[in-house]
Design an enzyme around this catalytic site. Sequence first.
Site, PDB file in Angstrom:
ATOM      1  N   THR B 150     -16.619  29.924  47.779  1.00  0.00           N
ATOM      2  CA  THR B 150     -15.891  28.731  48.265  1.00  0.00           C
ATOM      3  C   THR B 150     -15.658  27.823  47.049  1.00  0.00           C
ATOM      4  O   THR B 150     -14.678  28.019  46.331  1.00  0.00           O
ATOM      5  CB  THR B 150     -16.664  27.991  49.391  1.00  0.00           C
ATOM      6  OG1 THR B 150     -17.999  27.736  48.954  1.00  0.00           O
ATOM      7  CG2 THR B 150     -16.681  28.812  50.654  1.00  0.00           C
ATOM      8  N   LYS B 176     -23.200  33.549  47.182  1.00  0.00           N
ATOM      9  CA  LYS B 176     -22.309  32.425  46.920  1.00  0.00           C
ATOM     10  C   LYS B 176     -23.037  31.114  47.212  1.00  0.00           C
ATOM     11  O   LYS B 176     -23.959  31.068  48.027  1.00  0.00           O
ATOM     12  CB  LYS B 176     -21.003  32.523  47.722  1.00  0.00           C
ATOM     13  CG  LYS B 176     -21.085  32.599  49.216  1.00  0.00           C
ATOM     14  CD  LYS B 176     -21.167  31.310  49.993  1.00  0.00           C
ATOM     15  CE  LYS B 176     -20.184  30.264  49.566  1.00  0.00           C
ATOM     16  NZ  LYS B 176     -20.327  29.060  50.476  1.00  0.00           N
ATOM     17  N   THR B 187     -25.576  26.334  52.111  1.00  0.00           N
ATOM     18  CA  THR B 187     -24.418  27.130  52.534  1.00  0.00           C
ATOM     19  C   THR B 187     -24.376  28.195  51.542  1.00  0.00           C
ATOM     20  O   THR B 187     -23.688  28.112  50.547  1.00  0.00           O
ATOM     21  CB  THR B 187     -23.062  26.463  52.442  1.00  0.00           C
ATOM     22  OG1 THR B 187     -23.048  25.368  53.283  1.00  0.00           O
ATOM     23  CG2 THR B 187     -21.950  27.391  52.907  1.00  0.00           C
ATOM     24  N   GLU B 273     -22.202  22.446  42.904  1.00  0.00           N
ATOM     25  CA  GLU B 273     -20.940  21.718  42.774  1.00  0.00           C
ATOM     26  C   GLU B 273     -21.048  20.652  41.686  1.00  0.00           C
ATOM     27  O   GLU B 273     -21.876  19.758  41.759  1.00  0.00           O
ATOM     28  CB  GLU B 273     -20.551  21.108  44.122  1.00  0.00           C
ATOM     29  CG  GLU B 273     -20.022  22.179  45.070  1.00  0.00           C
ATOM     30  CD  GLU B 273     -19.873  21.724  46.508  1.00  0.00           C
ATOM     31  OE1 GLU B 273     -19.200  22.434  47.261  1.00  0.00           O
ATOM     32  OE2 GLU B 273     -20.425  20.681  46.869  1.00  0.00           O
ATOM     33  N   ASN B 399     -16.560  16.959  46.693  1.00  0.00           N
ATOM     34  CA  ASN B 399     -16.956  16.726  48.077  1.00  0.00           C
ATOM     35  C   ASN B 399     -16.242  15.590  48.774  1.00  0.00           C
ATOM     36  O   ASN B 399     -16.266  15.492  50.001  1.00  0.00           O
ATOM     37  CB  ASN B 399     -18.461  16.550  48.167  1.00  0.00           C
ATOM     38  CG  ASN B 399     -19.130  17.897  48.040  1.00  0.00           C
ATOM     39  OD1 ASN B 399     -18.886  18.768  48.855  1.00  0.00           O
ATOM     40  ND2 ASN B 399     -19.906  18.079  46.985  1.00  0.00           N
ATOM     41  N   SER B 404     -15.102  21.399  53.184  1.00  0.00           N
ATOM     42  CA  SER B 404     -15.982  22.501  53.591  1.00  0.00           C
ATOM     43  C   SER B 404     -17.180  21.941  54.340  1.00  0.00           C
ATOM     44  O   SER B 404     -17.508  20.777  54.218  1.00  0.00           O
ATOM     45  CB  SER B 404     -16.448  23.302  52.405  1.00  0.00           C
ATOM     46  OG  SER B 404     -17.396  22.573  51.674  1.00  0.00           O
TER      47      SER B 404
END
Lengths: 404, 404
Positions: B150, B176, B187, B273, B399, B404
């Site tokens: 993602t 991932k 996640t 991230e 974000n 997501s």
Amino acid sequence: MIILKDKTITDVPGFTSSGIHSGLKKNKKDLCVIFSEVPATSAGVFTKNKVQAAPVVLDIETIKHEKSQAIVVNSGNANACTGEQGLENAKFMAQKTAQCLGIDEKSVLVSSTGIIGVQLPMDKISSGIEKACSSLSVDGGDDSAHAIMTTDSYTKQIAVQFEIDGKDIFIGGIAKGSGMIHPNMGTMLSFITTNISIEKDMLSNMLKDSIEDSYNMISVDGDTSTNDTVIILANGLAGNKAVSKEDDSYHKFKEALDYVNKELSKMIAADGEGATKLIEAHVLNAPSKEEAKLCAKSVITSSLVKAAFFGNNSNWGRILCALGYSGAEIVPDKVAIFFKDDSDSIQIAENGIGIDFDEDKAQKIMKSGHVIITIDLKMGDYSATAWGCDLSYDYIKVNAMYKS
Amino acid sequence: MIILKDKTITDVPGFTSSGIHSGLKKNKKDLCVIFSEVPATSAGVFTKNKVQAAPVVLDIETIKHEKSQAIVVNSGNANACTGEQGLENAKFMAQKTAQCLGIDEKSVLVSSTGIIGVQLPMDKISSGIEKACSSLSVDGGDDSAHAIMTTDSYTKQIAVQFEIDGKDIFIGGIAKGSGMIHPNMGTMLSFITTNISIEKDMLSNMLKDSIEDSYNMISVDGDTSTNDTVIILANGLAGNKAVSKEDDSYHKFKEALDYVNKELSKMIAADGEGATKLIEAHVLNAPSKEEAKLCAKSVITSSLVKAAFFGNNSNWGRILCALGYSGAEIVPDKVAIFFKDDSDSIQIAENGIGIDFDEDKAQKIMKSGHVIITIDLKMGDYSATAWGCDLSYDYIKVNAMYKS
């Protein structure tokens, strides 16, 4: 109860204070003294962090005495993780303040906030305390509110007035944030003054109770600080019959104190490091009070929810996700979610599933300075409210660079 | 044990896979199938979030069957908070995959990752599954690793080889991240293939155990996702005597599996991230294993510690503060803190107090891509390691915008 516009801790009869520049910070006020002209019944609540700053260790002992008469506070240095020397320095702050004011050192409480792990420059502290004690004034509240700030962008001050036994009771408060803020008290200092007459045990229990729904329901960044402190001084000058049981007077005072603490909490959350808006999570119909609180805190603590609100991104799935890992026994299929601001309201999800909603209206609400997320769990009768802020580029900027 | 450079899940004998573009994402691969030529003993561990995505709800039932033969995964949409329709769609993914591969639908596991609260576009999913099933290949591992991404900036793949009973055993894995990552599984999707022969209960318990010190010890942002999944397929083609008790073969396989899971976990943390570096917290001499873990996780989860590392700000007080609120019974006055990278080591604090250190050397270490914070609690014999990353402007950027 009357909310006194632009009033503060020194608008409570019998209190003076000051805020001066001692040299801990480059150009800003960094040291304050709050003084009651008569010894005041005192109560305090302190951080639950196992790492307690030296002034917290000292205050926990000092506050066991019936009365306190002064609070000395410095910003720019937390006097935390400073060992024996740190404790000596905190004691010196109490002694020096007592000496300048001609009172007992056991009646002086000490607070510090700022960088962790660096010893206080005691020459600056010492001359600063002299200066602060000699400039006490009934107009000094605003100076004090400035002197306790670290990364705060504005002061947090409040005062209210009401009557008990036909006597005018005042409560004033100042507080500071704005990083290391998380349920169980952030790097948060709050000092409350009042002229009510109240027994120490009553005051102490009431304060403990009051912080549960105020300071303990805010989060800026999930970090619980080493220095968190809420102190109240009640000097009794109102002349009411001393509050000694849970009667009407008690409840009237409690209601006003709760209001003061909640408003200061909201100011701290709204001024979180880098914040562009205040986010309020309002959880309804939870199976227990504890679960209502877990849910509300989980939502306002979620980095993903916070970042979404910064971007005005109506990503309600992250809210449901945060409820799911909160530890509360929720039933996802029952949950309804609404976004509200001061003028509008819009439903976003029903039965745990997204529903069609007006994206423009959602955007308008998310862009307001105070967004309320209402979460209906449809399971019981309990509710709770928590306050936080969005997570912005400036949070990173402040915390990557600022050594607090 | 040999670490096989640039190898992946399809370098394990008997496994093929594919990764294709179905149209869920604009231009990138977004759907993959992993297939074992014979039914494989399967085990899975899933999110502890009360809000479980539809594929998680389905897989928890499916994996009760002795064997599984395929995994179908889409990215771009998490099929979470999608109600009955979502569950029907997850079941359709299993049915469609089974039909294309000519196997029983009860042997197909399903995973999804991406935005929450939006129904899957089933026309795209359906044709995507046909395409993926028709392009299975022994060279397809890399495509699969791409298709499950993602906000990941690179793929996470690994393979190792060792011997049991004179037979060559292989383990391959893809995973991932990279947001909603927090202890108790982020996640995070991880798919492991192996050719070992092992009994289902053994495999299942081993996997549960293995994730405790790997995926459950990483955090990117403190958010535990609705979709977290780790699945292992063991097809038995190595021909070893089936592992059925905790003997030498069991321990040899467990060691290799732990290695694979830890390496994938580190890759996920390093690619969090917005991350610019991998941060490893290594806690020594804790009074219990649980407290060692609490301490390690608290440090790598702290927003203030993470932001400090982004700014290469050697603010160790925030580390001690995070230990203090971790919930572990630490004695702050005993704590020693060290910063390390691959070539250097420097002590920062002793007995809970800062010590003089070479700021240039500390800066050099903090600027490396992999910083190890070693924390010696000096209380007992237990240790734990957790992995996280710094908190940067790009975390906010990703974000605030990405749904997501």
